[in-house]
Design a protein around this motif. Structure first.
Motif, PDB file in Angstrom:
ATOM      1  N   ILE A   1      -1.607 -17.533  -1.386  1.00 21.51           N
ATOM      2  CA  ILE A   1      -2.322 -16.335  -1.828  1.00 21.51           C
ATOM      3  C   ILE A   1      -2.920 -15.612  -0.626  1.00 21.51           C
ATOM      4  O   ILE A   1      -3.815 -16.127   0.046  1.00 21.51           O
ATOM      5  N   VAL A   2      -2.381 -14.437  -0.360  1.00 15.65           N
ATOM      6  CA  VAL A   2      -2.920 -13.498   0.619  1.00 15.65           C
ATOM      7  C   VAL A   2      -2.924 -12.165  -0.095  1.00 15.65           C
ATOM      8  O   VAL A   2      -1.870 -11.634  -0.445  1.00 15.65           O
ATOM      9  N   MET A   3      -4.112 -11.653  -0.373  1.00 14.14           N
ATOM     10  CA  MET A   3      -4.215 -10.410  -1.129  1.00 14.14           C
ATOM     11  C   MET A   3      -3.613  -9.254  -0.353  1.00 14.14           C
ATOM     12  O   MET A   3      -3.756  -9.166   0.862  1.00 14.14           O
ATOM     13  N   GLY A   4      -2.957  -8.398  -1.096  1.00 10.85           N
ATOM     14  CA  GLY A   4      -2.367  -7.230  -0.489  1.00 10.85           C
ATOM     15  C   GLY A   4      -1.514  -6.488  -1.495  1.00 10.85           C
ATOM     16  O   GLY A   4      -1.322  -6.938  -2.624  1.00 10.85           O
ATOM     17  N   ALA A   5      -0.989  -5.380  -1.052  1.00  8.63           N
ATOM     18  CA  ALA A   5      -0.108  -4.570  -1.904  1.00  8.63           C
ATOM     19  C   ALA A   5       1.033  -4.097  -1.020  1.00  8.63           C
ATOM     20  O   ALA A   5       1.660  -4.909  -0.351  1.00  8.63           O
ATOM     21  N   ASN A   6       1.274  -2.787  -0.993  1.00  7.43           N
ATOM     22  CA  ASN A   6       2.366  -2.247  -0.193  1.00  7.43           C
ATOM     23  C   ASN A   6       2.180  -2.494   1.300  1.00  7.43           C
ATOM     24  O   ASN A   6       3.124  -2.371   2.066  1.00  7.43           O
ATOM     25  N   ASP A   7       0.969  -2.844   1.713  1.00  2.00           N
ATOM     26  CA  ASP A   7       0.688  -3.100   3.115  1.00  2.00           C
ATOM     27  C   ASP A   7       1.177  -4.468   3.573  1.00  2.00           C
ATOM     28  O   ASP A   7       1.295  -4.714   4.769  1.00  2.00           O
ATOM     29  N   ARG A   8       1.503  -5.377   2.633  1.00  6.26           N
ATOM     30  CA  ARG A   8       1.920  -6.736   2.980  1.00  6.26           C
ATOM     31  C   ARG A   8       3.143  -7.241   2.222  1.00  6.26           C
ATOM     32  O   ARG A   8       3.714  -8.250   2.604  1.00  6.26           O
ATOM     33  N   TYR A   9       3.469  -6.574   1.132  1.00  7.71           N
ATOM     34  CA  TYR A   9       4.531  -7.071   0.257  1.00  7.71           C
ATOM     35  C   TYR A   9       5.489  -5.970  -0.138  1.00  7.71           C
ATOM     36  O   TYR A   9       5.109  -4.810  -0.244  1.00  7.71           O
ATOM     37  N   ILE A  10       6.719  -6.388  -0.402  1.00  6.56           N
ATOM     38  CA  ILE A  10       7.726  -5.485  -0.954  1.00  6.56           C
ATOM     39  C   ILE A  10       8.613  -6.296  -1.897  1.00  6.56           C
ATOM     40  O   ILE A  10       8.882  -7.478  -1.645  1.00  6.56           O
ATOM     41  N   ALA A  11       9.030  -5.679  -2.976  1.00  2.00           N
ATOM     42  CA  ALA A  11       9.935  -6.330  -3.917  1.00  2.00           C
ATOM     43  C   ALA A  11      11.365  -6.135  -3.432  1.00  2.00           C
ATOM     44  O   ALA A  11      11.759  -5.018  -3.077  1.00  2.00           O
ATOM     45  N   VAL A  12      12.119  -7.214  -3.401  1.00  3.94           N
ATOM     46  CA  VAL A  12      13.517  -7.168  -2.973  1.00  3.94           C
ATOM     47  C   VAL A  12      14.377  -8.000  -3.916  1.00  3.94           C
ATOM     48  O   VAL A  12      13.870  -8.848  -4.662  1.00  3.94           O
ATOM     49  N   CYS A  13      15.693  -7.784  -3.843  1.00  9.24           N
ATOM     50  CA  CYS A  13      16.614  -8.610  -4.617  1.00  9.24           C
ATOM     51  C   CYS A  13      16.685 -10.004  -3.972  1.00  9.24           C
ATOM     52  O   CYS A  13      16.255 -10.191  -2.830  1.00  9.24           O
ATOM     53  N   ARG A  14      17.232 -10.946  -4.699  1.00  6.65           N
ATOM     54  CA  ARG A  14      17.311 -12.316  -4.183  1.00  6.65           C
ATOM     55  C   ARG A  14      18.137 -12.385  -2.899  1.00  6.65           C
ATOM     56  O   ARG A  14      17.771 -13.090  -1.952  1.00  6.65           O
ATOM     57  N   ARG A  15      19.244 -11.638  -2.858  1.00 10.50           N
ATOM     58  CA  ARG A  15      20.114 -11.660  -1.667  1.00 10.50           C
ATOM     59  C   ARG A  15      19.338 -11.224  -0.428  1.00 10.50           C
ATOM     60  O   ARG A  15      19.398 -11.881   0.623  1.00 10.50           O
TER      61      ARG A  15
END
Length: 187
Positions: free
Chosen positions: A165-179
């Motif tokens: 758990i590291v809080m964040g949004a677009n500044d730390r995470y992005i949704a991607v496909c499994r590949r």
């Protein structure tokens, strides 16, 4: 009949926006819905749920919900839990109690897995015990379904280890496909 719902999706799939819209729909119909989130999530300020598109509403913490008296709880037509992945097993058991014993529908929104594609505690128990499990879809930068959450550093490199758990949004995470998660390509 009351049910426990788990609506999950990757980062940026509009889970919080959906939770806020459901709360609004209940209120618009003259019903009482209680918006809840785990106290661990402090990104939106004290006791607020907000979405990336600007929707925002006051809420209470899941820890406060558990302390409420049965009579207080029965005043609600629905309980809506945002960021449910941060719930503990005991907290999910309490949500099951609300559904089974108090006949209050509970709709939970959250991530299914973390940036390493491993379950969060709350998500694992919701996947095991929810009556209805629904995916909220979003897309990867390549256009395919994004089912994974990638954490990245300041240089834009995908991170594969560290605290869950590291809080964040677009500044730390992005949704991607499994590949692309497997290959480490976040753009």
């Amino acid at each position: 009949m009351a049910k426990l719902y788990f609506r999950y999706g990757a980062m940026g799939s509009s889970k919080s926006a959906n939770a806020l819209m459901v709360e609004y729909n209940y209120r618009e119909r003259g019903k009482k819905a209680l918006l809840v989130k785990p106290q661990l999530d402090t990104r939106d300020g004290d006791a607020y749920v907000s979405s990336r598109i600007g929707l925002k509403c006051r809420c209470i913490y899941l820890e406060q919900l558990i302390q409420m008296q049965e009579q207080e709880l029965r005043a609600y037509d629905c309980i809506i839990v945002d960021e449910a992945q941060f719930a503990t097993k005991n907290q999910v058991e309490f949500l099951v109690h609300l559904v089974d014993d108090l006949k209050i529908p509970v709709i939970c929104y959250g991530l299914r897995t973390d940036f390493k594609r491993e379950f969060f505690e709350g998500s694992m128990w919701l996947m095991a015990w929810a009556d209805v499990i629904e995916e909220i879809k979003t897309v990867c930068w390549c256009g395919k379904a994004a089912t994974c959450n990638a954490r990245f550093d300041e240089a834009g490199n995908m991170i594969r280890s560290g605290e869950q758990i590291v809080m964040g949004a677009n500044d730390r995470y992005i949704a991607v496909c499994r590949r692309h998660h497997r290959n480490g390509h976040i753009k």
